[in-house]
Design a protein around this motif. Structure first.
Motif, PDB file in Angstrom:
ATOM      1  N   LYS A 289       0.806  -1.231   0.000  1.00 27.59           N
ATOM      2  CA  LYS A 289       0.000   0.000   0.000  1.00 27.59           C
ATOM      3  C   LYS A 289       0.839   1.282   0.000  1.00 27.59           C
ATOM      4  O   LYS A 289       0.416   2.332   0.466  1.00 27.59           O
ATOM      5  CB  LYS A 289      -0.992   0.023   1.176  1.00 27.59           C
ATOM      6  CG  LYS A 289      -2.023  -1.100   1.141  1.00 27.59           C
ATOM      7  CD  LYS A 289      -3.034  -0.939   2.265  1.00 27.59           C
ATOM      8  CE  LYS A 289      -4.144  -1.980   2.164  1.00 27.59           C
ATOM      9  NZ  LYS A 289      -3.654  -3.344   2.455  1.00 27.59           N
ATOM     10  N   HIS A 290       2.069   1.178  -0.502  1.00 28.20           N
ATOM     11  CA  HIS A 290       2.875   2.367  -0.738  1.00 28.20           C
ATOM     12  C   HIS A 290       3.767   2.086  -1.940  1.00 28.20           C
ATOM     13  O   HIS A 290       4.008   0.928  -2.310  1.00 28.20           O
ATOM     14  CB  HIS A 290       3.720   2.734   0.484  1.00 28.20           C
ATOM     15  CG  HIS A 290       4.745   1.700   0.855  1.00 28.20           C
ATOM     16  ND1 HIS A 290       5.939   1.526   0.187  1.00 28.20           N
ATOM     17  CD2 HIS A 290       4.754   0.769   1.855  1.00 28.20           C
ATOM     18  CE1 HIS A 290       6.635   0.559   0.739  1.00 28.20           C
ATOM     19  NE2 HIS A 290       5.942   0.063   1.746  1.00 28.20           N
ATOM     20  N   THR A 291       4.267   3.138  -2.557  1.00 30.58           N
ATOM     21  CA  THR A 291       5.201   3.013  -3.670  1.00 30.58           C
ATOM     22  C   THR A 291       6.608   3.322  -3.172  1.00 30.58           C
ATOM     23  O   THR A 291       6.808   3.780  -2.040  1.00 30.58           O
ATOM     24  CB  THR A 291       4.845   3.987  -4.792  1.00 30.58           C
ATOM     25  OG1 THR A 291       5.004   5.329  -4.300  1.00 30.58           O
ATOM     26  CG2 THR A 291       3.406   3.786  -5.267  1.00 30.58           C
ATOM     27  N   ALA A 292       7.582   3.103  -4.047  1.00 33.77           N
ATOM     28  CA  ALA A 292       8.960   3.458  -3.692  1.00 33.77           C
ATOM     29  C   ALA A 292       9.081   4.960  -3.464  1.00 33.77           C
ATOM     30  O   ALA A 292       9.795   5.410  -2.564  1.00 33.77           O
ATOM     31  CB  ALA A 292       9.914   3.003  -4.794  1.00 33.77           C
ATOM     32  N   ALA A 293       8.346   5.752  -4.275  1.00 31.63           N
ATOM     33  CA  ALA A 293       8.381   7.201  -4.102  1.00 31.63           C
ATOM     34  C   ALA A 293       7.759   7.616  -2.778  1.00 31.63           C
ATOM     35  O   ALA A 293       8.237   8.547  -2.110  1.00 31.63           O
ATOM     36  CB  ALA A 293       7.660   7.887  -5.265  1.00 31.63           C
ATOM     37  N   ASP A 294       6.686   6.942  -2.380  1.00 29.42           N
ATOM     38  CA  ASP A 294       6.068   7.224  -1.077  1.00 29.42           C
ATOM     39  C   ASP A 294       7.077   6.980   0.048  1.00 29.42           C
ATOM     40  O   ASP A 294       7.182   7.775   0.993  1.00 29.42           O
ATOM     41  CB  ASP A 294       4.844   6.334  -0.849  1.00 29.42           C
ATOM     42  CG  ASP A 294       3.706   6.617  -1.819  1.00 29.42           C
ATOM     43  OD1 ASP A 294       3.603   7.764  -2.293  1.00 29.42           O
ATOM     44  OD2 ASP A 294       2.932   5.687  -2.095  1.00 29.42           O
ATOM     45  N   TYR A 295       7.787   5.889  -0.063  1.00 32.27           N
ATOM     46  CA  TYR A 295       8.786   5.540   0.951  1.00 32.27           C
ATOM     47  C   TYR A 295       9.877   6.607   1.002  1.00 32.27           C
ATOM     48  O   TYR A 295      10.288   7.046   2.080  1.00 32.27           O
ATOM     49  CB  TYR A 295       9.369   4.166   0.622  1.00 32.27           C
ATOM     50  CG  TYR A 295      10.398   3.661   1.602  1.00 32.27           C
ATOM     51  CD1 TYR A 295      10.020   2.970   2.755  1.00 32.27           C
ATOM     52  CD2 TYR A 295      11.761   3.852   1.376  1.00 32.27           C
ATOM     53  CE1 TYR A 295      10.962   2.486   3.649  1.00 32.27           C
ATOM     54  CE2 TYR A 295      12.714   3.373   2.265  1.00 32.27           C
ATOM     55  CZ  TYR A 295      12.301   2.692   3.394  1.00 32.27           C
ATOM     56  OH  TYR A 295      13.246   2.231   4.280  1.00 32.27           O
ATOM     57  N   GLN A 296      10.343   7.030  -0.154  1.00 33.13           N
ATOM     58  CA  GLN A 296      11.381   8.059  -0.209  1.00 33.13           C
ATOM     59  C   GLN A 296      10.905   9.352   0.458  1.00 33.13           C
ATOM     60  O   GLN A 296      11.673  10.025   1.167  1.00 33.13           O
ATOM     61  CB  GLN A 296      11.778   8.338  -1.652  1.00 33.13           C
ATOM     62  CG  GLN A 296      12.820   9.437  -1.827  1.00 33.13           C
ATOM     63  CD  GLN A 296      14.185   9.043  -1.320  1.00 33.13           C
ATOM     64  OE1 GLN A 296      14.813   8.137  -1.854  1.00 33.13           O
ATOM     65  NE2 GLN A 296      14.666   9.716  -0.275  1.00 33.13           N
ATOM     66  N   LYS A 297       9.627   9.710   0.267  1.00 39.97           N
ATOM     67  CA  LYS A 297       9.099  10.938   0.882  1.00 39.97           C
ATOM     68  C   LYS A 297       9.102  10.835   2.404  1.00 39.97           C
ATOM     69  O   LYS A 297       9.386  11.817   3.102  1.00 39.97           O
ATOM     70  CB  LYS A 297       7.685  11.199   0.372  1.00 39.97           C
ATOM     71  CG  LYS A 297       7.617  11.640  -1.087  1.00 39.97           C
ATOM     72  CD  LYS A 297       6.170  11.795  -1.548  1.00 39.97           C
ATOM     73  CE  LYS A 297       6.112  12.175  -3.028  1.00 39.97           C
ATOM     74  NZ  LYS A 297       4.699  12.252  -3.526  1.00 39.97           N
ATOM     75  N   VAL A 298       8.802   9.643   2.923  1.00 40.12           N
ATOM     76  CA  VAL A 298       8.834   9.454   4.375  1.00 40.12           C
ATOM     77  C   VAL A 298      10.257   9.616   4.892  1.00 40.12           C
ATOM     78  O   VAL A 298      10.498  10.288   5.907  1.00 40.12           O
ATOM     79  CB  VAL A 298       8.269   8.067   4.750  1.00 40.12           C
ATOM     80  CG1 VAL A 298       8.471   7.789   6.243  1.00 40.12           C
ATOM     81  CG2 VAL A 298       6.790   7.976   4.403  1.00 40.12           C
ATOM     82  N   VAL A 299      11.215   9.005   4.206  1.00 38.68           N
ATOM     83  CA  VAL A 299      12.618   9.149   4.589  1.00 38.68           C
ATOM     84  C   VAL A 299      13.033  10.619   4.566  1.00 38.68           C
ATOM     85  O   VAL A 299      13.730  11.110   5.470  1.00 38.68           O
ATOM     86  CB  VAL A 299      13.514   8.305   3.667  1.00 38.68           C
ATOM     87  CG1 VAL A 299      14.994   8.642   3.875  1.00 38.68           C
ATOM     88  CG2 VAL A 299      13.277   6.819   3.903  1.00 38.68           C
ATOM     89  N   ASP A 300      12.600  11.342   3.531  1.00 40.82           N
ATOM     90  CA  ASP A 300      12.943  12.762   3.416  1.00 40.82           C
ATOM     91  C   ASP A 300      12.389  13.560   4.592  1.00 40.82           C
ATOM     92  O   ASP A 300      13.035  14.496   5.087  1.00 40.82           O
ATOM     93  CB  ASP A 300      12.418  13.328   2.099  1.00 40.82           C
ATOM     94  CG  ASP A 300      13.165  12.797   0.886  1.00 40.82           C
ATOM     95  OD1 ASP A 300      14.277  12.250   1.064  1.00 40.82           O
ATOM     96  OD2 ASP A 300      12.635  12.921  -0.237  1.00 40.82           O
ATOM     97  N   LYS A 301      11.195  13.223   5.064  1.00 40.48           N
ATOM     98  CA  LYS A 301      10.602  13.919   6.216  1.00 40.48           C
ATOM     99  C   LYS A 301      11.455  13.717   7.460  1.00 40.48           C
ATOM    100  O   LYS A 301      11.706  14.663   8.217  1.00 40.48           O
ATOM    101  CB  LYS A 301       9.183  13.415   6.465  1.00 40.48           C
ATOM    102  CG  LYS A 301       8.147  13.899   5.469  1.00 40.48           C
ATOM    103  CD  LYS A 301       6.759  13.407   5.852  1.00 40.48           C
ATOM    104  CE  LYS A 301       5.708  13.901   4.887  1.00 40.48           C
ATOM    105  NZ  LYS A 301       4.342  13.426   5.260  1.00 40.48           N
TER     106      LYS A 301
END
Length: 467
Positions: A289-301
């Motif tokens: 229920k997430h994409t690689a880009a979604d994951y990257q955005k969480v890491v960026d936060k």
């Protein structure tokens, strides 16, 4: 005086099982049991099982075969050894365990450990006691308070369960079926346990759960609290030097958790954030229920909130249908994020999970080759991360004497072992250490109490470990 009965627990798998084993010891302490490292002298042996790894249940039956011999020998000596199977294999295969292993006296699921004394009494009457039902939502209220002496014996760091179960239903995972749906422990009970741990010398608390950042326990104000708010509250307890949590899901990272990393010096800047794959197609097949880009955005936060934060993760190689292109997307994500550490495994089917019925299996040789490539990349990042510490000063929480005489070992904020030559009087203290070298995955250094003003502190720019 009746001599104490001896208890031996063998735990497999995750941090939750380590914690559960401790709680079983606490529960049985009131029944006159004390721990022993020897199976042969035990009056009760508990296998605390895990269903995550490949062929988990067969390993349990193999171990039970060895225990049958020990039980027979105890009987010849006039002792009535009891054998219990606990944990996730017990939850998933309780009836089959009873049918296949006559030597087993008790089978108990992870949610029913507080009933162990009653189950053992039933076993003493000649019954084969089994309890694997999921209890009501107040199950945490029934868990016994840890014994003070038992807590003291467990050292400087301790796990505290705050959440259990999972509602995510990733297609490869058995946790929703063996641990049940997500449930959170009330804040008041967590606070009480943490205070008692600190009173007995614990300095570092790791909050654990199958999906720990889905925490939504009842707060002191009667409202639902998030993990972030819980961390703020626990950081106020005198004596808590460090806080950690594991394991997280990217979809449950909220603003309060990000803010806690920004604001709390007690909260360590090291996050275990499993992603499993870098391919959006495979992530969808896994029901993540997430994409690689979604994951990257969480890491960026996280990185925006705290620049010295570092990450570890989990990866599955060879999920059904994974192509070379999908795998290269995983390598690309690893290179982009840059990890301080990571765990990677070949896919293996778990009975009862949707992925077990998928037909597009990746050949074993391809899985082996991909796993080697991924682990080579991860190892290079971990090595680079560790090398970056040389010449810096880092804070270390000292835990115990090391193997070498006169050497004390502790851990950095990033869980790196760090060794110094010092008196064992520093155990339990957080002290600055100048890092001079490496030995495999351990840091070697010297106490730098007088050097903190001039020595540089370790920083973690993403480019350092993501290159």
């Amino acid at each position: 005086m009746t001599p104490p009965r001896k208890l031996h627990i063998k735990s497999y798998g995750c941090q939750m099982n380590v914690y559960d084993a401790q709680r079983m010891v606490d529960s049985l302490g009131g029944e006159g049991f004390v721990e022993t490292a020897s199976v042969d002298e035990a009056d009760l042996v508990i296998l605390n099982t895990c269903h995550i790894r490949e062929k988990a249940s067969e390993k349990v039956y193999s171990e039970l075969g060895r225990l049958r011999v020990a039980k027979d020998e105890a009987a010849r000596q006039g002792r009535a050894m009891k054998i219990a199977v606990a944990g996730c294999v017990a939850q998933a295969e309780g009836d089959e365990i009873i049918a296949r292993a006559p030597t087993v006296d008790v089978v108990v699921g992870p949610q029913s450990y507080h009933h162990l004394p009653d189950l053992l009494k039933r076993a003493a009457r000649g019954e084969r006691a089994i309890e694997t039902e999921f209890p009501a939502d107040d199950k945490f209220d029934h868990l016994p308070a840890p014994k003070r002496d038992a807590i003291r014996a467990r050292g400087i760091s301790a796990f505290v369960t705050v959440q259990e179960g999972c509602d995510k239903f990733c297609t490869f995972c058995v946790v929703p079926y063996t641990r049940g749906s997500e449930i959170s422990r009330p804040v008041a009970k967590i606070e009480d346990e943490v205070k008692r741990l600190v009173d007995n010398g614990v300095r570092e608390i790791t909050l654990i759960g199958q999906n720990v950042n889905a925490y939504h326990g009842e707060g002191l104000d009667g409202r639902s609290w998030s993990l972030g708010r819980l961390l703020y509250h626990l950081a106020e307890i005198p004596g808590v030097a460090r806080l950690r949590y594991s394991t997280s899901h990217p979809n449950d990272v909220d603003d309060s958790l990000i803010a806690a990393h920004r604001d709390l010096s007690e909260l360590m800047p090291f996050v275990h954030l499993p992603v499993q794959s870098g391919s959006d197609r495979i992530l969808a097949a896994m029901n993540r229920k997430h994409t690689a880009a979604d994951y990257q955005k969480v890491v960026d936060k996280f990185r925006t909130a705290r620049q010295d934060i570092a990450f570890s993760s989990d990866f599955i190689v060879g999920f059904p249908g994974e192509t070379e292109q999908d795998f290269r997307a995983t390598l690309a994500l690893v290179a982009q994020i840059g990890y301080a550490a990571a765990y990677s495994f070949k896919y293996s089917p778990r009975p009862g999970t949707p992925a077990a019925d998928m037909q597009e299996m990746v050949p074993a040789a391809e899985m082996d080759e991909r796993l080697e490539r991924l682990q080579t990349l991860i190892d290079s990042q971990q090595s680079a991360f560790n090398r970056a510490a040389i010449g810096t000063t880092v804070d270390v929480l000292f835990e115990r004497p090391a193997r070498n005489p006169g050497q004390i070992v502790g851990r950095t904020a990033y869980l790196q072992p760090a060794h110094v030559m010092a008196s064992d009087e520093i155990v339990g203290q957080v002290l600055p250490v100048r890092i001079d070298g490496l030995e495999r995955y351990s840091l070697l250094g010297a106490l730098a109490i007088d050097a903190t003003a001039s020595a540089p502190r370790l920083s973690v720019p993403s480019a350092t470990i993501g290159a």
